[in-house]
Write an enzyme that holds these catalytic residues in place. Structure first.
Site, PDB file in Angstrom:
ATOM      1  N   GLU A   1       0.804  -1.224   0.000  1.00 51.81           N
ATOM      2  CA  GLU A   1       0.000   0.000   0.000  1.00 51.81           C
ATOM      3  C   GLU A   1       0.832   1.267   0.000  1.00 51.81           C
ATOM      4  O   GLU A   1       0.426   2.284  -0.527  1.00 51.81           O
ATOM      5  CB  GLU A   1      -0.807   0.059   1.296  1.00 51.81           C
ATOM      6  CG  GLU A   1      -1.961  -0.867   1.390  1.00 51.81           C
ATOM      7  CD  GLU A   1      -2.755  -0.515   2.630  1.00 51.81           C
ATOM      8  OE1 GLU A   1      -2.186  -0.615   3.741  1.00 51.81           O
ATOM      9  OE2 GLU A   1      -3.916  -0.106   2.490  1.00 51.81           O
TER      10      GLU A   1
ATOM     11  N   LYS B   1       4.302   6.832   7.067  1.00 45.53           N
ATOM     12  CA  LYS B   1       3.901   5.910   6.006  1.00 45.53           C
ATOM     13  C   LYS B   1       3.213   6.749   4.936  1.00 45.53           C
ATOM     14  O   LYS B   1       2.278   7.501   5.228  1.00 45.53           O
ATOM     15  CB  LYS B   1       2.939   4.849   6.544  1.00 45.53           C
ATOM     16  CG  LYS B   1       2.378   3.963   5.422  1.00 45.53           C
ATOM     17  CD  LYS B   1       1.638   2.764   5.975  1.00 45.53           C
ATOM     18  CE  LYS B   1       0.910   2.015   4.858  1.00 45.53           C
ATOM     19  NZ  LYS B   1       0.214   0.825   5.364  1.00 45.53           N
TER      20      LYS B   1
ATOM     21  N   ASP C   1      -6.207  -8.276  10.201  1.00 47.11           N
ATOM     22  CA  ASP C   1      -5.173  -8.893   9.369  1.00 47.11           C
ATOM     23  C   ASP C   1      -4.015  -9.384  10.237  1.00 47.11           C
ATOM     24  O   ASP C   1      -2.947  -8.781  10.250  1.00 47.11           O
ATOM     25  CB  ASP C   1      -4.695  -7.878   8.326  1.00 47.11           C
ATOM     26  CG  ASP C   1      -3.635  -8.447   7.397  1.00 47.11           C
ATOM     27  OD1 ASP C   1      -3.516  -9.682   7.317  1.00 47.11           O
ATOM     28  OD2 ASP C   1      -2.938  -7.645   6.753  1.00 47.11           O
TER      29      ASP C   1
END
Lengths: 225, 643
Positions: B23, B38, B141
């Site tokens: 991502e 990020k 996840d």
């Protein structure tokens, strides 16, 4: 330990020390006389890069397994082993191009490896067989082509064919179910960087998933169709 | 990307890229050492941006203690127009959990980690899950890379932007997942529309704990008796490969793995509940249950007598790691703790060993006097009777034959009569009674029995085993006493080699890869590397001659580079022996000590056991031999009597 009298199969230590799911990749490399000189040199360097790229990724290093079969004559250059312990060989070019026999040897090897995984209780991804050739088969190859077709249909493996300058792309087209690719200007390194990237993606994907691989046949990629 | 802005409009710039994922990429931030950014590859949806903002506002110290939680948002303009990423705490010194649960990478990355450490980390992971669940968030996840561990066994959950976040009845979903950690009820479903629950997280947690405790094995990877079974199928079909019920699922656990019961029955039970089909209906063990069970297990651990690296559940009678090690599967590094309190006292132990008296002297039964049995007496009478009959027949035959020849002149009949008479007479003469025949076969059988018993006596009932064990212990004691001398000698040797070693380490610090050597480009460096020639210390003529493509001129270039470095080396005697060599020696001695201690520690018990064993065997064998001796004497006297 369920049964202390169970025999210890060869390779037990390998699977006990590293029980990660495996994603096997068999390189089926044409080392016939016509590869002599620059092509074999580039190929050898490409394999070294392949190893380096895979081992740089701590997960792929434990999951991706590499085996090399060369022809001709068909020879197992190295047995399946994980990228961290794989040692790139120095391949020499000579002989003719018994591609049919080599493909059958590769299919058997992959089948054998899958059996070893199953016996050891190790999960695995669909194996990749990656054929690189610069010529045309000098032996009977129709039965090999038939087996590839069956294998691809049943999902037993994925078979990729790459033609180097001089390869007979028509026959490759008949052998592989997937569209064969043509290597641009001996760009073996780019090919192996791409292959390692694909293996890394596969080793992180869902086993049996649609392949999340980059198309190499773009203007900047290493291949043309 | 040039300038980025925080939610308060503060400008920031990105520094080095630390990693890249599907991502986005993670970067250092200039001027902010303990945080990273990020940055997404693609523009994110408004909903995702909202989720990040919400997470930022919902951050707590408690969450930040176990996760890399977003603490601020990054925009491409000072006026908060487009979210391009977020800021989170930098997690340094932590490694992905798969480096810990796979034995091979564990031995490298966590060299001191033993089974206790693995249990400890498993409990810490459960704790981190429990904290996230406290706030009604879900991890979603769970996978091999999203949990990271430090060398002290604390863990952090990373990639938090994928968590499922609950706020005022609004749910921001976790839209990703890895199939190996996905519960059966969610297999093959699209995560983009599924609300994750704590019960789903508990499945992923169970898998991770299993991998930690069971040497990286996946609970659903086993031998399926129905052919191929990919992990997702096995998960979907509840084919947990371990435990009593595995057979009913047509699964066999992989060879060379521990039985699940060796983790204690309560842990085995939790696994069964996590992976079995009853888990689907909201009943998987929660993180809290795991914390309790794992903490309890960590108090039921016993250390192995053979290897200081082995720890196991204390209800087991043998060390399971030793069993695997005897098959060549070394799953833990052998490391002795130097700080261990030394309670070993050679004199004390030797005193205990030497005070054990040897087994009392062994005396074989002496020959026995016997009287002929009744059977023998009657056999003897039979024999005499038969001999008498034989004589009568003999003389009668002679008489009859004489009569036939001289009185009747029947010569032919006379010869026939003579023959028949003689044969009959001989038959009676050599008659052997049944008992006498039995005596012969008994005698043979008895001799065999006797020899066998005597063999056992020599093997098991003499003092040899005791004496040998005592001698071994004495050797061990002498070796132990000699260890300090050995250490001295080795130190002297190291001292003598100090210059060479210093030179070696100096050369080793010069990596070929980083050096500029004329005519040796990156490609050739790679080739050298693949032959294990990494530093100047590895360069020798014989090593280079193995490398294909390196002729005399290239070899010469490498060798002159090494020569040049050697000439730059300055020996510094004040440095003393290199710490690495000292460590190696200490480890060597520690291992030798450990081995000898093991011999001596167990010697007392073993000698006692051998002594008891010998004495018991002796008692039993003596009875046996006496019985046989009696029978033998009887047979002998009977035989003698009859003949």
């Amino acid at each position: 330990m369920t049964d202390n009298f169970d025999q210890i199969p060869f390779g037990a230590a390998e699977f006990a020390e590293n029980p990660e799911p495996r994603c096997p990749c068999l390189l089926l490399l044409d080392t016939s006389g016509s590869m002599r000189g620059n092509p074999i040199k580039e190929l050898n360097e490409g394999i070294i890069i392949f190893k380096d790229e895979l081992s740089a990724d701590s997960l792929a290093a434990k999951r991706a397994e590499v085996s090399i079969i060369t022809f001709g004559p068909p020879t197992i250059e190295c047995e399946f082993q994980t990228a961290d312990s794989f040692q790139p060989p120095q391949l020499q070019a000579n002989g003719d191009t018994p591609m049919g026999a080599a493909i059958e040897m590769a299919l058997n090897k992959v089948q054998e490896r899958k059996l070893a995984y199953r016996q050891a209780g190790i999960a695995y991804y669909r194996p990749w067989i990656f054929l690189i050739t610069d010529g045309a088969p000098t032996d009977y190859w129709k039965s090999a082509a038939q087996k590839i077709k069956l294998g691809e249909e049943s999902g037993a493996f994925s078979f990729f064919a790459v033609g180097v300058d001089g390869a007979n792309m028509d026959i490759l087209q008949q052998i592989a179910v997937r569209q064969p690719l043509k290597l641009k200007n001996m760009r073996f390194r780019d090919l192996f960087v791409w292959l390692s990237k694909s293996m890394k993606n596969v080793s992180r994907s869902k086993p049996g998933d649609k392949l999340a691989i980059e198309n190499p046949a773009t203007p900047t990629g290493w291949a043309t169709l | 990307m040039s300038l980025l802005f925080t939610s308060e409009g503060k400008p920031l710039t990105l520094a080095a890229k630390l990693g890249e994922g599907g991502e986005g990429s993670v970067y250092n931030l200039n001027g902010l050492n303990s945080y990273v950014a990020k940055i997404y590859h693609q523009p994110i949806t408004t909903q995702h941006a909202e989720k990040l903002m919400l997470m930022k506002n919902a951050r707590t110290d408690r969450l930040l203690s176990v996760t890399a939680w977003p603490i601020d948002i990054l925009y491409n303009t000072p006026t908060q127009k487009t979210t391009v990423g977020f800021i989170m705490p930098k997690v340094t010194g932590y490694k992905p959990i798969h480096e810990l649960y796979s034995p091979r990478s564990r031995k490298q990355e966590f060299p001191k980690a033993d089974w206790r450490f693995l249990i400890h980390v498993a409990a810490n992971i459960a704790r981190s899950f429990a904290v996230v669940h406290e706030y009604n968030h879900t991890i979603g996840d769970v996978n091999h890379g999203n949990i990271v561990v430090s060398s002290d066994g604390t863990v952090k959950l990373i990639d938090c932007d994928s968590f499922q976040i609950l706020n005022n009845n609004r749910v921001f979903l976790c839209e990703v997942g890895v199939p190996e950690y996905t519960p059966p009820e969610l297999q093959e479903k699209s995560f983009s529309s599924i609300k994750r629950t704590i019960n789903h997280d508990s499945f992923g947690l169970g898998i991770t704990i299993f991998q930690l405790l069971m040497m990286g094995r996946h609970p659903f990877a086993g031998q399926f008796l129905g052919g191929e079974s990919p992990l997702e199928t096995s998960i979907k079909e509840f084919r947990f490969a371990y435990g009593d019920l595995a057979v009913s699922r047509r699964m066999r656990q992989p060879p060379n793995t521990l039985p699940i019961s060796s983790l204690s029955s309560s842990i085995a039970d939790l696994f069964e509940k996590t992976f079995g089909n009853q888990g689907v209906i909201n009943k998987r063990p929660t993180p809290t249950e795991w914390i309790v069970a794992l903490d309890h297990l960590s108090k039921q651990i016993k250390s192995c007598k053979t290897s200081p690296a082995h720890f196991y559940y204390n209800s087991l009678s043998n060390c399971p790691w030793c069993v695997l090690e005897s098959r060549g599967l070394v799953l833990f590094n052998f490391i002795t703790s130097r700080n261990e309190k030394d309670t070993f006292d050679l004199n004390l132990i030797w005193g205990a060993i030497s005070s054990i008296p040897p087994p009392s002297p062994a005396i074989l039964p002496s020959p026995i006097q016997a009287q002929p049995s009744a059977m023998a007496i009657s056999a003897k009478q039979d024999k005499i009777k038969n001999r008498k009959i034989s004589l009568i027949i003999f003389f009668a035959t002679l008489f009859l034959t004489w009569g036939l020849f001289n009185l009747l002149g029947q010569a032919i009949i006379g010869v026939v009569t003579l023959l028949i008479g003689f044969i009959t007479s001989i038959k009676f003469w050599i008659f052997k009674s049944k008992y006498s025949l039995k005596l012969s076969s008994d005698y043979q059988e008895l001799t065999q029995k006797w020899n066998h018993a005597k063999e056992r006596w020599d093997r098991e009932a003499t003092n040899d085993r005791f004496i040998n064990k005592l001698r071994d212990s004495e050797t061990a004691k002498r070796e132990y006493a000699a260890l300090s001398q050995y250490r001295e000698n080795e130190l002297q040797k190291l001292k003598a080699r100090m210059r060479d070693q210093q030179m070696h380490y100096f050369l080793e610090s010069h990596q070929i890869n980083k050096a500029r050597i004329e005519g040796i480009g990156q490609v050739r460096k790679n080739t050298l590397l693949s032959y294990g020639i990494e530093t100047a210390a590895d360069i020798t003529l014989s090593a280079i001659s193995q490398v294909s493509g390196f002729g005399p001129s290239l070899s010469q270039k490498l060798l002159s580079w090494r020569k040049l470095l050697e000439s730059e080396f300055i020996f510094d005697p004040s440095k003393g022996i290199d710490k690495r060599d000292l460590d190696k020696l200490e480890l060597d001695i520690a291992q030798k000590k450990q081995k000898i201690r093991m011999v001596l520690d167990s010697a007392q018990g073993e000698l006692m056991q051998i002594k008891n064993d010998i004495e018991n065997k002796r008692k039993f064998l003596l009875e046996e031999l006496e019985k046989l001796e009696k029978e033998k004497a009887q047979i002998n006297i009977d035989k003698k009597y009859i003949n």
